[in-house]
Design an enzyme around this catalytic site. Structure first.
Site, short mmCIF file in Angstrom:
data_model
loop_
_atom_site.label_atom_id
_atom_site.label_comp_id
_atom_site.label_asym_id
_atom_site.label_seq_id
_atom_site.Cartn_x
_atom_site.Cartn_y
_atom_site.Cartn_z
N HIS A 1 84.54 44.63 39.30
CA HIS A 1 84.45 45.56 38.17
C HIS A 1 83.14 46.33 38.29
CE1 HIS A 1 87.60 43.86 35.19
NE2 HIS A 1 87.95 43.62 36.44
N TYR B 1 84.39 45.57 25.27
CA TYR B 1 83.64 44.87 24.22
C TYR B 1 83.62 45.81 23.02
CZ TYR B 1 81.82 41.60 27.77
OH TYR B 1 81.67 40.66 28.76
N PRO C 1 79.05 33.24 24.54
CA PRO C 1 79.76 33.83 25.68
C PRO C 1 79.68 35.34 25.79
CG PRO C 1 81.30 33.15 23.96
CD PRO C 1 79.95 32.70 23.52
N LYS D 1 77.22 34.74 30.66
CA LYS D 1 76.15 34.22 31.52
C LYS D 1 76.28 32.74 31.87
CE LYS D 1 73.34 37.70 32.25
NZ LYS D 1 74.33 38.42 33.07
N TYR E 1 73.52 42.58 32.35
CA TYR E 1 74.89 42.06 32.49
C TYR E 1 75.20 41.67 33.92
CZ TYR E 1 79.91 41.72 31.41
OH TYR E 1 81.19 41.28 31.23
C1 PHB Z 1 86.59 35.85 29.68
O1 PHB Z 1 87.22 36.47 30.56
O2 PHB Z 1 87.03 34.82 29.19
C2 PHB Z 1 85.27 36.39 29.24
C3 PHB Z 1 84.79 37.55 29.83
C4 PHB Z 1 83.57 38.08 29.42
C5 PHB Z 1 82.85 37.44 28.42
C6 PHB Z 1 83.34 36.28 27.84
C7 PHB Z 1 84.54 35.75 28.25
O3 PHB Z 1 81.68 37.98 28.01
#
Ligand code: PHB
Length: 421
Positions: A77, A206, A298, A302, A412
């Protein structure tokens, strides 16, 4: 009944990604390890965890030669989408900082590591009960346990690695007088779903809105992972499939912004949020790695990346420590060898304390990013109008400036130039 006893260089409590990666990298250096894990392989493999890997995490999997499924089945990505009140902003990681992340679920990482360790004949005891560690302040620490067949087991080692997750038993073996627990909680949780739907968008989204946060992640062409902000006491069964998708669509903005792909929900879970750091990450003949030493919410994805950066920092220090025990070349009394005056023997555990300091340095950066991104993207239940507008201003300062975007992208994707190797 006879007790089976193994003698190894390093005993590892915890067979998740941190413990298994440590075991495999030690083996590559000719160091023997044995692993004890309380859960079953199946239970770990089916627990959904975040799926974003930083480039150094991917490199570790590839370099450890445990098969390159991450390269064939993971997805690079080059950016991500941040959405606020239905307006999308793409953060282009490659353009901003020249790095990508990979979507490769942690379950797959675990599967690759467990398969490799077992294929190489590595010792591992799944579903171990009564796991205990003794003798950390002696020269002969020991792990005792009851194995899956009910037989007593014993692993005698030179060093113990506590990689036993966020509810770590090992962490509590660092005495209260020398351990500081740093902790913060959040007034919300994530409602996570797994559903039979194709990806909604090429990259993760997000999203934030008046009704809170949502994340559209991915798993594969047929399965999608999504989350939305909820109260920590939410009963997952209190939300119907339709209500869940309608709510997530609302957070994303209308269908004219992005059309959420819906499908049968196959899993619903509520994930509480916490930030935790244990300092120091070592005591006597114990070192902590991964979630056992620190937990992050989450939002910044990280957790696994921190576990792997711990392992990257830890393995060379274990080598140094073991060389010191045998009077090898590797150990010299450094400036941080507290208490070793002229003529005194070098403090053998100094490399372990150096690991703790190196790891905590990175951990606090990740704590900051995870806390910051969480507070930026979620709406606290008691958020007043001033706080809400301030947060919108902060969001525009990030998305509306190349410097703001670069801050997000750099954090990130994992801070280049901050690698332990
Ligand atoms: C996930 O794919 O479960 C996932 C991806 C990004 C995040 C948290 C969880 O920041």
């Amino acid at each position: 009944m006879d007790q089976q006893t193994s003698r190894v260089d390093v005993g590892i409590v915890g067979g998740g990604p941190a413990g298994l990666m440590t075991a495999l990298l030690l083996k590559r250096r000719g160091i023997s390890a044995a692993v004890v894990e309380r859960r079953s392989q199946e239970a770990i493999r089916t627990t959904q965890r975040a799926g974003i890997l930083e480039a150094p995490t991917v490199d570790m999997l590839v370099d450890a030669e445990i098969g390159s499924r991450v390269l064939t089945e993971g997805h690079e990505h080059e950016g991500t989408v941040l959405s606020f009140d239905g307006v999308q902003h793409r953060i282009d990681f490659q353009e901003l900082v020249g790095r990508s992340v990979w979507l490769y679920p942690q379950n797959e990482v675990f599967r690759d590591l467990a398969t490799a360790w077992q294929a190489e004949g590595g010792e591992i005891h799944w579903e171990a009960d009564d796991v205990a560690v003794e003798g950390l302040e002696s020269e002969a620490p020991v792990i005792t346990f009851t194995d899956a067949a009910g037989e007593p087991g014993r692993i005698e080692a030179q060093l113990i690695v506590g990689a036993d997750g966020s509810r770590s038993m090992c962490r509590r073996l660092i005495p209260d007088e020398v351990r500081t627990d740093y902790f913060t909680s959040y007034p919300f949780a994530w409602f996570g779903i797994l559903c039979e739907a194709p990806p909604t968008a090429p990259e993760l989204i997000y999203a934030n809105s008046e009704v809170g946060f949502a994340l559209i992640s991915q798993r594969n062409e047929d399965i999608t992972r999504m989350y939305f902000q909820c109260d920590p006491d939410t009963d997952p069964e209190s939300w119907s499939e339709e209500a869940i998708f309608d709510h997530i669509q609302q957070v994303l903005g209308g269908e004219e912004v992005v059309q959420l792909k819906r499908g049968r929900i196959i899993e619903k879970t509520v994930l509480p949020f916490r930030s935790y750091v244990c300092d120091p990450l070592t005591h006597g003949r114990l070192v902590l790695a991964g979630d056992a030493g620190h937990t992050v919410p989450p939002t910044g994805a990280k957790g696994l990346n921190l576990a792997f950066s711990d392992v990257r920092a830890l393995v060379p220090r274990i080598v140094e420590f073991l060389e010191g025990l045998t009077g090898g070349e590797g150990l010299t009394a450094g400036a941080d060898d507290v208490g070793s005056g002229p003529g005194a023997p070098a403090d053998l555990t100094a490399p372990l304390r150096r690991y703790s300091a190196t790891s905590l340095d990175r951990v606090w950066k990740a704590q900051n990013f995870s806390w910051w991104a969480t507070n930026l993207l979620h709406r606290a239940p008691d958020e007043d109008e001033f706080a809400h507008h301030r947060r919108r201003g902060e969001f525009r300062a990030i998305t509306g400036s190349v410097h703001g975007q670069a801050y997000f992208a750099d954090s990130y994707t994992g801070w280049a130039g901050d690698r332990h190797d």
